[in-house]
Motif scaffolding. Structure first.
Motif, PDB file in Angstrom:
ATOM      1  N   PRO A 406       0.671 -45.119 -12.435  1.00  0.00           N
ATOM      2  CA  PRO A 406       0.660 -46.579 -12.597  1.00  0.00           C
ATOM      3  C   PRO A 406      -0.653 -47.094 -13.181  1.00  0.00           C
ATOM      4  CG  PRO A 406       1.529 -45.966 -10.438  1.00  0.00           C
ATOM      5  CD  PRO A 406       0.957 -44.721 -11.034  1.00  0.00           C
ATOM      6  N   ARG A 407      -1.749 -46.437 -12.847  1.00  0.00           N
ATOM      7  CA  ARG A 407      -3.039 -46.883 -13.380  1.00  0.00           C
ATOM      8  C   ARG A 407      -3.199 -46.536 -14.855  1.00  0.00           C
ATOM      9  NH1 ARG A 407      -3.119 -46.613  -8.139  1.00  0.00           N
ATOM     10  NH2 ARG A 407      -4.459 -48.041  -6.969  1.00  0.00           N
ATOM     11  N   LEU A 408      -2.710 -45.364 -15.251  1.00  0.00           N
ATOM     12  CA  LEU A 408      -2.728 -45.036 -16.675  1.00  0.00           C
ATOM     13  C   LEU A 408      -1.821 -45.995 -17.453  1.00  0.00           C
ATOM     14  CD1 LEU A 408      -2.652 -41.126 -16.916  1.00  0.00           C
ATOM     15  CD2 LEU A 408      -4.589 -42.682 -17.165  1.00  0.00           C
ATOM     16  N   GLU A 409      -0.665 -46.283 -16.895  1.00  0.00           N
ATOM     17  CA  GLU A 409       0.266 -47.201 -17.553  1.00  0.00           C
ATOM     18  C   GLU A 409      -0.377 -48.557 -17.800  1.00  0.00           C
ATOM     19  OE1 GLU A 409       4.025 -49.698 -15.995  1.00  0.00           O
ATOM     20  OE2 GLU A 409       4.336 -47.524 -15.963  1.00  0.00           O
ATOM     21  N   GLY A 410      -1.086 -49.064 -16.803  1.00  0.00           N
ATOM     22  CA  GLY A 410      -1.731 -50.364 -16.953  1.00  0.00           C
ATOM     23  C   GLY A 410      -2.925 -50.355 -17.890  1.00  0.00           C
ATOM     24  N   TRP A 411      -3.539 -49.194 -18.049  1.00  0.00           N
ATOM     25  CA  TRP A 411      -4.749 -49.092 -18.881  1.00  0.00           C
ATOM     26  C   TRP A 411      -4.443 -48.914 -20.366  1.00  0.00           C
ATOM     27  CZ3 TRP A 411      -5.971 -44.553 -21.564  1.00  0.00           C
ATOM     28  CH2 TRP A 411      -7.227 -44.550 -22.195  1.00  0.00           C
ATOM     29  N   ILE A 412      -3.336 -48.265 -20.708  1.00  0.00           N
ATOM     30  CA  ILE A 412      -3.030 -47.958 -22.110  1.00  0.00           C
ATOM     31  C   ILE A 412      -2.837 -49.248 -22.898  1.00  0.00           C
ATOM     32  CG2 ILE A 412      -1.295 -46.954 -23.649  1.00  0.00           C
ATOM     33  CD1 ILE A 412      -0.916 -44.760 -21.522  1.00  0.00           C
ATOM     34  N   ARG A 413      -3.468 -49.303 -24.055  1.00  0.00           N
ATOM     35  CA  ARG A 413      -3.456 -50.506 -24.882  1.00  0.00           C
ATOM     36  C   ARG A 413      -2.333 -50.454 -25.921  1.00  0.00           C
ATOM     37  NH1 ARG A 413      -8.824 -49.833 -23.205  1.00  0.00           N
ATOM     38  NH2 ARG A 413      -8.999 -47.843 -24.303  1.00  0.00           N
ATOM     39  N   PRO A 414      -1.924 -51.612 -26.447  1.00  0.00           N
ATOM     40  CA  PRO A 414      -0.910 -51.619 -27.511  1.00  0.00           C
ATOM     41  C   PRO A 414      -1.348 -50.777 -28.708  1.00  0.00           C
ATOM     42  CG  PRO A 414      -1.241 -53.829 -26.658  1.00  0.00           C
ATOM     43  CD  PRO A 414      -2.312 -52.977 -26.049  1.00  0.00           C
ATOM     44  N   ARG A 415      -0.360 -50.280 -29.444  1.00  0.00           N
ATOM     45  CA  ARG A 415      -0.559 -49.484 -30.661  1.00  0.00           C
ATOM     46  C   ARG A 415      -1.323 -48.190 -30.398  1.00  0.00           C
ATOM     47  NH1 ARG A 415      -2.918 -50.223 -34.827  1.00  0.00           N
ATOM     48  NH2 ARG A 415      -1.333 -49.392 -36.233  1.00  0.00           N
ATOM     49  N   THR A 416      -1.114 -47.617 -29.237  1.00  0.00           N
ATOM     50  CA  THR A 416      -1.722 -46.339 -28.899  1.00  0.00           C
ATOM     51  C   THR A 416      -0.711 -45.218 -29.109  1.00  0.00           C
ATOM     52  OG1 THR A 416      -3.218 -47.322 -27.268  1.00  0.00           O
ATOM     53  CG2 THR A 416      -2.744 -44.982 -27.019  1.00  0.00           C
ATOM     54  N   THR A 417      -1.166 -44.097 -29.638  1.00  0.00           N
ATOM     55  CA  THR A 417      -0.348 -42.897 -29.694  1.00  0.00           C
ATOM     56  C   THR A 417      -0.630 -42.080 -28.437  1.00  0.00           C
ATOM     57  OG1 THR A 417      -0.335 -42.832 -32.107  1.00  0.00           O
ATOM     58  CG2 THR A 417       0.155 -40.773 -30.953  1.00  0.00           C
ATOM     59  N   VAL A 418       0.396 -41.927 -27.605  1.00  0.00           N
ATOM     60  CA  VAL A 418       0.269 -41.189 -26.350  1.00  0.00           C
ATOM     61  C   VAL A 418       0.894 -39.807 -26.535  1.00  0.00           C
ATOM     62  CG1 VAL A 418       0.849 -41.137 -23.891  1.00  0.00           C
ATOM     63  CG2 VAL A 418       0.333 -43.318 -25.011  1.00  0.00           C
ATOM     64  N   ILE A 419       0.121 -38.763 -26.294  1.00  0.00           N
ATOM     65  CA  ILE A 419       0.580 -37.393 -26.466  1.00  0.00           C
ATOM     66  C   ILE A 419       0.524 -36.710 -25.105  1.00  0.00           C
ATOM     67  CG2 ILE A 419       0.199 -35.216 -27.680  1.00  0.00           C
ATOM     68  CD1 ILE A 419      -1.227 -36.784 -29.848  1.00  0.00           C
ATOM     69  N   ALA A 420       1.639 -36.128 -24.682  1.00  0.00           N
ATOM     70  CA  ALA A 420       1.729 -35.551 -23.345  1.00  0.00           C
ATOM     71  C   ALA A 420       2.205 -34.110 -23.424  1.00  0.00           C
ATOM     72  CB  ALA A 420       2.661 -36.378 -22.457  1.00  0.00           C
ATOM     73  N   GLU A 421       1.459 -33.226 -22.780  1.00  0.00           N
ATOM     74  CA  GLU A 421       1.756 -31.805 -22.764  1.00  0.00           C
ATOM     75  C   GLU A 421       2.960 -31.499 -21.878  1.00  0.00           C
ATOM     76  OE1 GLU A 421       1.402 -27.810 -23.586  1.00  0.00           O
ATOM     77  OE2 GLU A 421       0.127 -29.379 -24.462  1.00  0.00           O
ATOM     78  N   ALA A 422       3.688 -30.432 -22.212  1.00  0.00           N
ATOM     79  CA  ALA A 422       4.812 -29.995 -21.382  1.00  0.00           C
ATOM     80  C   ALA A 422       4.323 -29.740 -19.963  1.00  0.00           C
ATOM     81  CB  ALA A 422       5.425 -28.722 -21.960  1.00  0.00           C
ATOM     82  N   GLY A 423       5.119 -30.150 -18.982  1.00  0.00           N
ATOM     83  CA  GLY A 423       4.757 -29.938 -17.578  1.00  0.00           C
ATOM     84  C   GLY A 423       4.484 -31.247 -16.875  1.00  0.00           C
ATOM     85  N   THR A 424       3.530 -31.233 -15.946  1.00  0.00           N
ATOM     86  CA  THR A 424       3.251 -32.434 -15.158  1.00  0.00           C
ATOM     87  C   THR A 424       2.863 -33.599 -16.056  1.00  0.00           C
ATOM     88  OG1 THR A 424       0.978 -31.651 -14.829  1.00  0.00           O
ATOM     89  CG2 THR A 424       2.564 -31.153 -13.092  1.00  0.00           C
ATOM     90  N   ALA A 425       2.130 -33.329 -17.133  1.00  0.00           N
ATOM     91  CA  ALA A 425       1.700 -34.404 -18.017  1.00  0.00           C
ATOM     92  C   ALA A 425       2.899 -35.098 -18.659  1.00  0.00           C
ATOM     93  CB  ALA A 425       0.764 -33.853 -19.088  1.00  0.00           C
ATOM     94  N   PHE A 426       3.832 -34.326 -19.206  1.00  0.00           N
ATOM     95  CA  PHE A 426       4.974 -34.920 -19.904  1.00  0.00           C
ATOM     96  C   PHE A 426       5.847 -35.711 -18.940  1.00  0.00           C
ATOM     97  CE2 PHE A 426       9.284 -34.997 -21.518  1.00  0.00           C
ATOM     98  CZ  PHE A 426       9.108 -35.420 -22.820  1.00  0.00           C
ATOM     99  N   TYR A 427       6.156 -35.132 -17.782  1.00  0.00           N
ATOM    100  CA  TYR A 427       7.103 -35.797 -16.889  1.00  0.00           C
ATOM    101  C   TYR A 427       6.473 -36.922 -16.093  1.00  0.00           C
ATOM    102  CZ  TYR A 427      10.449 -32.453 -18.423  1.00  0.00           C
ATOM    103  OH  TYR A 427      11.300 -31.741 -19.227  1.00  0.00           O
ATOM    104  N   GLY A 428       5.160 -37.009 -16.085  1.00  0.00           N
ATOM    105  CA  GLY A 428       4.519 -38.213 -15.596  1.00  0.00           C
ATOM    106  C   GLY A 428       4.482 -39.282 -16.662  1.00  0.00           C
ATOM    107  N   ALA A 429       4.129 -38.892 -17.876  1.00  0.00           N
ATOM    108  CA  ALA A 429       3.997 -39.859 -18.965  1.00  0.00           C
ATOM    109  C   ALA A 429       5.332 -40.459 -19.365  1.00  0.00           C
ATOM    110  CB  ALA A 429       3.347 -39.190 -20.174  1.00  0.00           C
ATOM    111  N   VAL A 430       6.404 -39.667 -19.281  1.00  0.00           N
ATOM    112  CA  VAL A 430       7.701 -40.174 -19.725  1.00  0.00           C
ATOM    113  C   VAL A 430       8.193 -41.306 -18.830  1.00  0.00           C
ATOM    114  CG1 VAL A 430       9.284 -38.697 -18.408  1.00  0.00           C
ATOM    115  CG2 VAL A 430       9.848 -39.344 -20.752  1.00  0.00           C
ATOM    116  N   GLY A 431       7.644 -41.415 -17.628  1.00  0.00           N
ATOM    117  CA  GLY A 431       8.040 -42.494 -16.737  1.00  0.00           C
ATOM    118  C   GLY A 431       7.250 -43.771 -16.933  1.00  0.00           C
TER     119      GLY A 431
END
Length: 584
Positions: A406-431
């Motif tokens: 939730p804190r990363l979600e609130g911090w990310i700014r518009p027009r950002t490219t978010v890249i998430a690695e397979a595993g915990t990173a991807f399945y956290g970021a996809v939410g």
């Protein structure tokens, strides 16, 4: 740079290839030099049409070309030497094939004059065709240039890679690289993304009939292929039409702006968050599958409730309606047809109804009371809160995934490219719900760990004006982290979150959590940028909520930032926990 079409009657094959790449909008080549590709590299760089980006190994170069192609919505290029170089790149090229990414794998080969001799970088059996045979398994086509038809073969290879959105192998013997071809052919435009007119008209007629039969409700499930086909604008228009519901696969989660009228959210079979989303897709009277991949992770381990055979399936170069295939119809043109027919239906239904006609436009309203407006308000509030260090008991609590995302979600700014690695990173970021203009890049089908650091390099070169955020686990990073040195030395300023959960948490969730093979060596992660020659990189190591929020406040996107995030060994995003249970 020199315009080879008019400067001389002839140019070298290397110059010709570089000029064609520039025409396609590809300005960067990722790779490593080797004795069999040096002449080719020299010729390609001579006119200044393309820029060389040297990687630390060929696998990373292939990953970087893949990331570049995804963000550019065009062709990526990896250039290796014969044998040892090209085989190192095969895994990356295979990932591009699995995920429908157009990558040209250029291989500098021995001169034709030494064909059959026992050379280095070969298997010492005189057979120079072995490695091209390997490439046949992971590319749409293998082309090895000869002398006379080199220009025509280059054009054909490029057209196929872009049109089919698949990798193509292009072998260039060192003597062919410096041979000469007519420059005037460069004036001929490459044919990419052009539909067969008769097949397109037949599909239009068939879709119109299906639309009449289906009545009011149409549903679309969209995947990453929409992005690959350059059809985002048509999909956004379709989502705003009345009587249309659109769900997204996780790989396409930023395809449509939040608040668009027909947007249902992410669909993943039994793992779909909203029951309405699953019902609308599974029970749709007319379902369109646009650029989807029906793989295990993307369908909730095949728990989808619809039949692919009963749906309209849009591919990169063809459309299937039941048992009927319309070959040569591009994704973009097919979606334009669907949009036009839906528009015609709206016009007929709305005739004489002023209020209905007025509401037909984009389906978006940007007042603060609209979903889109509330979404922006929520992100602004969360971002503000995340920048204030906490001193209460919650702030001193150890970080876990429930607090992190939730804190990363609130911090990310518009027009950002978010890249998430397979595993915990991807399945956290996809939410996460990402703000307007963001792009999301991952590799859920091939899921080759270590992919995202080199892919970040490619993405940064493709879109240097955008803010980039990478989220990657410690085990994955140890495979390819040396490419971070290339990123930092080229002056890029990404923000990288290294999730340190003491090993391979994904595998621990599936089986044998205490097995020795689940462990990775402990590194001094915060010291890594300095060790790679970039001591000016901002670094932080965070273990509590308060420490994370202070680090987020400092990470303003103006300087390269590396944040080491310490998490519990067996903790994981809730979605990943469910998926791991399915794997078990």
């Amino acid at each position: 740079m020199t315009d080879l079409r008019h400067a001389t009657a002839e140019c070298t094959v290397g110059e010709y290839l570089a000029a064609r790449l520039e025409q396609l909008g590809t300005r960067h080549i990722f790779g490593l030099p080797g004795d069999f590709n040096l002449a080719l590299i020299d010729e390609m760089l001579r006119a200044g049409a393309v820029e060389w980006v040297g990687s630390t190994n060929e696998l990373n170069a292939a990953y970087a070309a893949d990331g570049y192609a995804r963000i550019r919505r065009g062709l990526g290029v990896v250039l290796t030497t014969f044998g040892v170089g090209e085989l190192s790149a095969v895994n990356g090229v295979a990932g591009s094939y699995a995920e429908s990414v157009p990558v040209l794998h250029v291989v500098g080969m021995p001169s034709r004059s030494v064909d059959g001799q026992l050379l280095h970088h070969t298997l010492a059996d005189g057979d120079f065709t072995r490695f091209a045979t390997v490439a046949e398994q992971v590319t749409a086509r293998v082309v090895v240039l000869g002398g006379e038809r080199a220009a025509e073969d280059i054009d054909s290879a490029l057209e196929q890679a872009v049109s089919e959105s698949r990798p193509v192998y292009l072998g260039v013997p060192s003597d062919v690289a410096v041979s000469r071809v007519p420059s005037r052919r460069l004036a001929r435009r490459l044919r990419t993304g052009v539909s067969d007119a008769d097949q397109l008209a037949s599909f239009r007629s068939r879709f119109r009939s299906l639309l009449d039969d289906a009545g009011a409700e149409v549903a679309v499930l969209a995947g990453a292929g929409v992005h690959r086909g350059g059809a985002e604008a048509a999909m956004r228009r379709i989502a705003a039409r009345s009587g249309v519901s659109v769900a997204l696969q996780s790989t396409a989660k930023t395809l449509i702006r939040p608040g668009t009228r027909g947007l249902l959210g992410v669909y993943a079979g039994a793992h779909t968050d909203r029951p309405e989303t699953r019902t609308r897709i599974d029970e749709a009277p007319l379902l369109v599958l646009a650029g989807v991949a029906m793989t295990d992770f993307l369908t909730g381990f095949f728990t989808h409730g619809f039949s692919e055979n009963d749906a309209i399936e849009l591919g990169m170069q063809g459309v299937r309606v039941g048992s009927v295939v319309f070959d040569g119809v591009t994704m973009s043109d097919a979606l334009d047809v669907i949009d036009a027919e839906l528009t015609a239906r709206e016009t007929v239904e709305g005739e004489g109804d002023v209020e209905s006609g007025a509401s037909g436009g984009s389906g978006e309203s940007f007042s603060c009371s609209s979903p889109a407006g509330r979404d922006r308000e929520r992100h602004a509030t969360a971002s503000s809160e995340s920048a204030v260090p906490r001193t209460d008991a919650e702030g001193d609590a150890p970080l876990d995934h429930a607090a992190l995302w939730p804190r990363l979600e609130g911090w990310i700014r518009p027009r950002t490219t978010v890249i998430a690695e397979a595993g915990t990173a991807f399945y956290g970021a996809v939410g996460m719900d990402l703000p307007d203009g963001c792009e999301f890049l991952g590799q859920p089908i091939w899921s080759s760990i270590g992919y995202t650091i080199p892919a970040l390099l490619g993405s940064l070169e493709a879109a240097p004006g955008r803010e980039h955020v990478l989220i990657i686990g410690d085990g994955s990073a140890q495979l390819t982290v040396q490419e971070l040195g290339t990123i930092l030395h080229r002056g890029h300023a990404p923000t990288i979150f290294l999730l340190d959960n003491d090993g391979y948490t994904v595998e621990r969730l599936i089986r044998s959590p205490r097995a020795v093979y689940q462990d990775v060596h402990h590194w001094d992660w915060a010291a890594l940028p300095s060790a790679l020659g970039a001591p000016g990189t901002r670094t932080a190591s965070v273990r509590t909520i308060a420490e994370l929020e202070r680090a987020l406040a400092d990470a303003d996107g103006t300087a390269a930032t590396f944040i080491h995030v310490v998490l519990p060994r067996m903790d994981a995003p809730e979605l990943l926990t469910r998926i791991a249970a399915g794997v078990r």
